[in-house]
Enzyme design. Structure first.
Site, PDB file in Angstrom:
ATOM      1  N   CYS A  42       0.587  -1.029  -0.458  1.00  0.00           N
ATOM      2  CA  CYS A  42      -0.287   0.054  -0.116  1.00  0.00           C
ATOM      3  C   CYS A  42       0.713   0.996  -0.153  1.00  0.00           C
ATOM      4  CB  CYS A  42      -1.542  -0.021   0.424  1.00  0.00           C
ATOM      5  SG  CYS A  42      -1.973  -1.344   1.480  1.00  0.00           S
TER       6      CYS A  42
ATOM      7  N   ARG B 167      -5.422   6.613  -1.068  1.00  0.00           N
ATOM      8  CA  ARG B 167      -4.621   5.083  -0.519  1.00  0.00           C
ATOM      9  C   ARG B 167      -4.691   4.612  -1.347  1.00  0.00           C
ATOM     10  NH1 ARG B 167      -6.171   1.779   3.361  1.00  0.00           N
ATOM     11  NH2 ARG B 167      -4.144   0.449   3.464  1.00  0.00           N
TER      12      ARG B 167
END
Length: 325
Positions: free
Chosen positions: A2, A16
């Protein structure tokens, strides 16, 4: 893995890439003001700020991966394997579990400054959500229009770092990631001068040569440097459409394509399952998924925020193609 980032034009944007090898039926979850938050070791919260975010598909509790509240405070939790350490209950502290961390902060606080003060008394306790869903090793980026911080749970408690670059990936710890950017201080969005030698000429044979040396692999350290450079040099208009569009391009610079990061048999690969973008001023969540590149928006303020029931929207994962003939 991530990558999280913020981006500021006229408004503050935050979001994100969620990179993983399997999906947990992620969905947009809205927690209205009167939903009762039960906690393992502290009293329930029955009235709080409304929250919008992406959560796992678990009906009994909003397990947020990333979220924003109605006051503009935003948070994302990212994998921090090998470093995250959750502790035993401590007397005199606010003892909450890691899966309660986002709900607790977004329920109670409206700014990063308030959160920083509260963190002095928070202890993250090693209690699983369930036998089927054990804790993930995480650290968090927390952002508003004025500041951003990173919170990392370590052996000796929570470490809190100011985040001047507005970026977070995974390992190593944030302070080491930030220091590594010194290795790229010569990079630029302009083509470089010839400083190799003054005894012969060297050609500018391509645009973009100022960024030679910027990593392009998918490791967390490389993604940190790549998105920090991209964000710092991003240029866009300040309209909503231009800002959101540019934000997705910033995170698109480090998205993971299915097949490029092998995990294990049978044929599991880490890839960018979804990308989120929050307009925190207006509490709008934009997202796109790996199999649907169209941007979809959900507005927190369009819902009945005085309700006590969760509101869920399944992520749209089928590709939306606009045919013009």
């Amino acid at each position: 893995m991530c990558t999280a980032s913020n981006y500021i034009t006229k408004k503050h944007y935050f979001g994100r890439n969620f990179d993983y090898e399997i999906s947990y039926n992620e969905r947009v979850t809205i927690t209205p003001r009167n939903y009762k938050f039960d906690f393992k070791l502290i009293d329930s919260i029955e009235s709080h700020y409304a929250i919008i975010g992406v959560a796992a598909g678990v009906d009994v509790y909003p397990l947020y991966y990333d979220a924003c509240n109605e006051k503009g405070l935003s948070i994302a939790g990212l994998n921090f394997a090998g470093n995250a350490k959750y502790l035993d209950e401590k007397e005199g502290m606010i003892n909450i579990t890691p899966f309660e961390f986002i709900p607790y902060l977004l329920s109670n606080f409206s700014t990063v400054s308030e959160v920083k003060e509260a963190l002095e008394n928070i202890n993250l306790v090693n209690i699983n959500f369930s036998q089927e869903l054990p804790l993930s090793p995480l650290h968090w980026m927390i952002s508003d229009e004025s500041a951003a911080i990173v919170v990392e749970p370590m052996e000796d408690g929570l470490k809190v770092f100011d985040n001047p670059v507005g970026v977070l990936t995974n390992n190593p710890p944030f302070d080491k990631q930030l220091f590594t950017l010194n290795d790229y201080r010569s990079l630029s969005n302009r083509n470089p001068e010839n400083k190799f030698s003054d005894s012969f000429d060297l050609d500018e044979y391509s645009r973009g040569m100022g960024a030679i040396g910027l990593p392009g692999d998918l490791s967390s350290s490389s993604r940190f440097a790549k998105v920090a450079f991209t964000r710092a040099n991003s240029y866009s208009g300040d309209s909503e459409e231009a800002s959101v569009n540019q934000f997705f391009h910033i995170l698109g610079s480090v998205e993971q394509q299915n097949g490029c990061t092998f995990i294990n048999d049978p044929d599991l690969y880490e890839y960018t399952i979804y990308t989120s973008c929050y307009n925190t001023a207006d509490a709008i969540l934009y997202y796109r998924t790996y199999t649907n590149s169209q941007i979809t928006a959900v507005k927190l303020m369009s819902e009945d925020l005085d309700s006590d029931e969760l509101i869920n929207y399944k992520l749209i994962t089928d590709e939306q193609i606009s045919y013009i003939n």
